[in-house]
Design a protein around this motif. Structure first.
Motif, PDB file in Angstrom:
ATOM      1  N   GLY A  63       0.813  -1.198   0.000  1.00 43.48           N
ATOM      2  CA  GLY A  63       0.000   0.000   0.000  1.00 43.48           C
ATOM      3  C   GLY A  63       0.853   1.257   0.000  1.00 43.48           C
ATOM      4  N   PHE A  66      -3.561   6.296   1.095  1.00 39.71           N
ATOM      5  CA  PHE A  66      -5.000   6.134   1.282  1.00 39.71           C
ATOM      6  C   PHE A  66      -5.606   7.508   1.576  1.00 39.71           C
ATOM      7  CE2 PHE A  66      -3.589   6.164   5.645  1.00 39.71           C
ATOM      8  CZ  PHE A  66      -4.623   6.791   6.338  1.00 39.71           C
ATOM      9  N   VAL A  81      -7.754   3.088  -1.140  1.00 39.70           N
ATOM     10  CA  VAL A  81      -6.394   2.636  -0.863  1.00 39.70           C
ATOM     11  C   VAL A  81      -5.679   2.414  -2.187  1.00 39.70           C
ATOM     12  CG1 VAL A  81      -4.964   0.861   0.231  1.00 39.70           C
ATOM     13  CG2 VAL A  81      -7.147   1.516   1.263  1.00 39.70           C
TER      14      VAL A  81
END
Length: 669
Positions: A63, A66, A81
């Motif tokens: 990731g 976000f 995300v």
């Protein structure tokens, strides 16, 4: 904070590190070690609860960012995300709010301050507490959350007042605001407005699934590339080879397949069924990537399917070349899938790639079109269209030892007008590998004329000059390379070798030590240092460096041979035999390894084994006098003087310039 250097300095290790990182990115590598995302819930008592798994947010897709925003206008904060691997963008709807929960959203409209009120703070005074939100620009890595100040409230908590401190310092208050919904505050104005910022919360409904997009099979290349040349044997026809260039002037359907691949058999069957139509437009070459011992299975499949086009057997070089090409055709590097089909035009350039099975209908349509649209939409480039990095592709071929494919792509880059110093240097390296020293030197001198500080070109050119015995110019080049990149281990090592050849052993040792410091994990630097130390009679120190090189993975003939000699000279006879034996294993076709072993057996008094090793060395290098001289010494040690004299005389007849042979003949008479 570190200070920038006043003078430009190169750092090969820094450049290599960035190249490695870019390779990692494009190979689906992870920067965070597959670390999963974490999500914590505020318990309201100063502690947090890990709810990563239950929310489904614990992705391991690297990731990157976000944002929180109200996607479904139900008042609570949802999530977007952004991931680097896997699905690039994921939306998570928040349905965790308890029954009776309310929300209040405050939107700011600046007048004297900036329009969105960035930098302002919003306080919400309730019957229990005071909550604060700050309006920010940029809430994370390349991300920006909603610029509304949102507050979540339980059913029994009453809103009493909203206060704002604007970026320019103005304080503004709203008494008796609405208990839920939204309000807009304008900088400097009394009261507030209540636009419908959200809708009443309703039961969660899954959105309808979007229609499956219609994708065109395969990928047209915006920048067609020359297909790597090959010459492959036809299955079931020994001595019959097919070259790709033999079909220049017409289109080629180049298919890679395997007998163990069911889609491949289906695809080949489809090609055969429409072969009459395909043959009007192109030649089909089906290349099997099966192991060589499975050729009967390849031949049997071709016969059972009645394949009337060429079925070829891939060699390791061809399979490797097209695998490297496939990895670099697209942004994400992927291994060559089976089946994969390349559509090659009459000029020998790849126009389209089909990764996976392709239907004959689609293939015929594309062959008729000749060239399709690379982008799935129309438009024009506002800036210059992106171009393929041919230097990177050619260098990738060269690094795998595929010099023919590398040279073709380098020449393509030159034809397109790229004469950058880096490209010229890399092409010169390929020319050196192919034995074309003259062209390599021309390219390197042109590269240095364009960029006199290019250390790699200096090192490569110096290597060519040393081979010709022109050590003065080579030394000058290497001194400049070290000055440009003081931490370049290759430049330091090359200059050390020049000093070593000139007999300046102390200088060579110093340079080799600096090379070891710059590249402590490179065994070649340890070997060079060991040679310098051994030449100065510091055998134990030299032995330590050679052993370090071996521990770092060096397994070459020269390492084990030199290590064996050092062990013999320091009285470690058993270890020396092990090293000489490893040298023979590492280079079974190397006559020097056999001769070292022969000398060991002579010193040990085992004449039989010595003669066997000498015979093998002579067979590997019949143009050398050394095996004959060792044979003469072996016979002399065993008391066979006539045989010894015959071997020495043969050495002198075949090599009349050999002083050692003449001296040995004289001594044996």
């Amino acid at each position: 904070m570190s200070q920038s250097p006043l003078a430009a300095e190169g750092s090969k290790s820094y450049a290599d590190a960035w190249r490695a990182i870019n390779i990692l990115i494009r190979s689906d590598g992870t920067w965070s070690g597959r670390e999963r995302n974490l999500c914590f819930r505020n318990q309201g008592d100063g502690t947090f609860e890990d709810i990563s798994y239950t929310t489904g947010l614990d992705l391991d897709a690297d990731g990157r960012a976000f944002v929180t925003l109200d996607l479904d206008a139900d008042g609570d904060q949802d999530l977007l995300v952004k991931n680097r691997n896997g699905v690039q963008l994921r939306a998570f709807r928040n349905d965790l709010a308890p029954d009776g929960a309310r929300h209040l959203a405050v939107r700011l409209s600046g007048r004297r301050s900036n329009r969105d009120g960035v930098g302002a703070r919003v306080w919400l005074d309730t019957s229990r507490r005071t909550l604060m939100r700050e309006i920010v620009s940029g809430s994370g890595y390349l991300s920006q959350r909603s610029r509304e100040a949102r507050f979540g409230l339980p059913a029994d908590e009453r809103v009493e007042r909203v206060r704002v401190r604007w970026p320019l310092g103005l304080l503004q208050e709203v008494e008796a605001p609405p208990q839920e919904g939204g309000l807009v505050l304008v900088e400097g104005e009394e009261g507030f407005r209540t636009p419908p910022l959200s809708v009443e919360r309703g039961p969660a409904e899954e959105p309808p699934a979007p229609p499956e997009p219609q994708r065109e099979p395969g990928t047209w290349l915006a920048d067609p590339l020359p297909a790597p040349e090959f010459s492959l044997r036809q299955a079931g026809q020994p001595g019959t080879e097919v070259r790709l260039s033999d079909h220049r002037g017409g289109a080629v359907v180049l298919n890679f397949w395997a007998t163990w691949c069911p889609p491949c058999r289906k695809e080949l069957r489809g090609f055969q069924q429409r072969l009459e139509e395909i043959s009007r437009l192109a030649t089909v070459l089906a290349v099997s990537v099966d192991d060589p011992e499975t050729e009967p299975a390849v031949r049997q499949l071709a016969e059972s399917e009645g394949l009337a086009f060429s079925v070829l057997l891939a060699d390791p070089q061809t399979a490797e070349a097209y695998s490297v090409l496939n990895e670099r055709l697209f942004d994400r590097r992927r291994a060559l899938a089976i089946p994969t089909t390349f559509l090659i035009d009459a000029a020998g350039r790849i126009r389209k790639v089909y990764r996976g099975e392709v239907q004959a209908d689609a293939l015929l349509r594309d062959l008729s079109a000749g060239q399709g649209q690379a982008l799935p939409f129309s438009g024009r480039w506002v800036e210059q269209a992106p171009a393929r990095d041919l230097r990177e592709l050619a260098s990738a071929f060269a690094e795998r030892g595929l010099t023919s494919a590398a040279r073709a792509v380098f020449d393509e880059a030159l034809a397109r007008g790229d004469r950058s110093p880096q490209l010229l240097n890399n092409l010169a390296g390929t020319m050196i590998a192919e034995g074309d020293a003259a062209r390599a030197e021309r390219l390197l001198r042109e590269a240095l004329e364009a960029d006199p500080r290019q250390a790699d070109a200096m090192v490569n050119l110096a290597g060519l000059l040393v081979q010709r015995g022109e050590t003065a110019e080579a030394s000058n080049l290497l001194e400049r390379a070290v000055a440009a990149q003081p931490g370049d281990a290759q430049a330091l090592s090359a200059l050390g070798n020049v000093r070593f050849l000139a007999g300046r052993l102390a200088d060579a040792e110093n340079l080799f030590r600096r090379a070891v410091e710059s590249a402590p994990d490179d065994p070649r630097m340890r070997e060079n240092l060991g040679a310098a130390l051994a030449s100065q009679g510091r055998l134990e120190d030299a032995l330590q460096e050679y052993r370090s090189a071996a521990s770092l993975g060096a397994q070459g003939v020269s390492l084990h041979s030199n290590l064996g000699v050092l062990l013999m000279r320091t009285g470690r006879v058993t270890e020396a035999l092990e090293s000489f034996s490893r040298a023979v294993q590492a280079g079974p076709e190397d006559p020097g390894a056999r001769l070292n072993l022969a000398q060991y057996w002579l010193q040990a008094g085992d004449i039989g084994r010595a003669l066997a090793a000498i015979e093998q060395a002579e067979r590997l290098d019949p143009g050398s006098p050394v095996p004959l001289l060792l044979r003469a010494r072996a016979h002399a040690l065993s008391g066979r003087r006539e045989e010894a004299l015959e071997a020495a005389g043969e050495a002198l007849r075949r090599f009349p310039e050999s002083v050692e042979a003449a001296e040995l003949v004289e001594a044996l008479r």
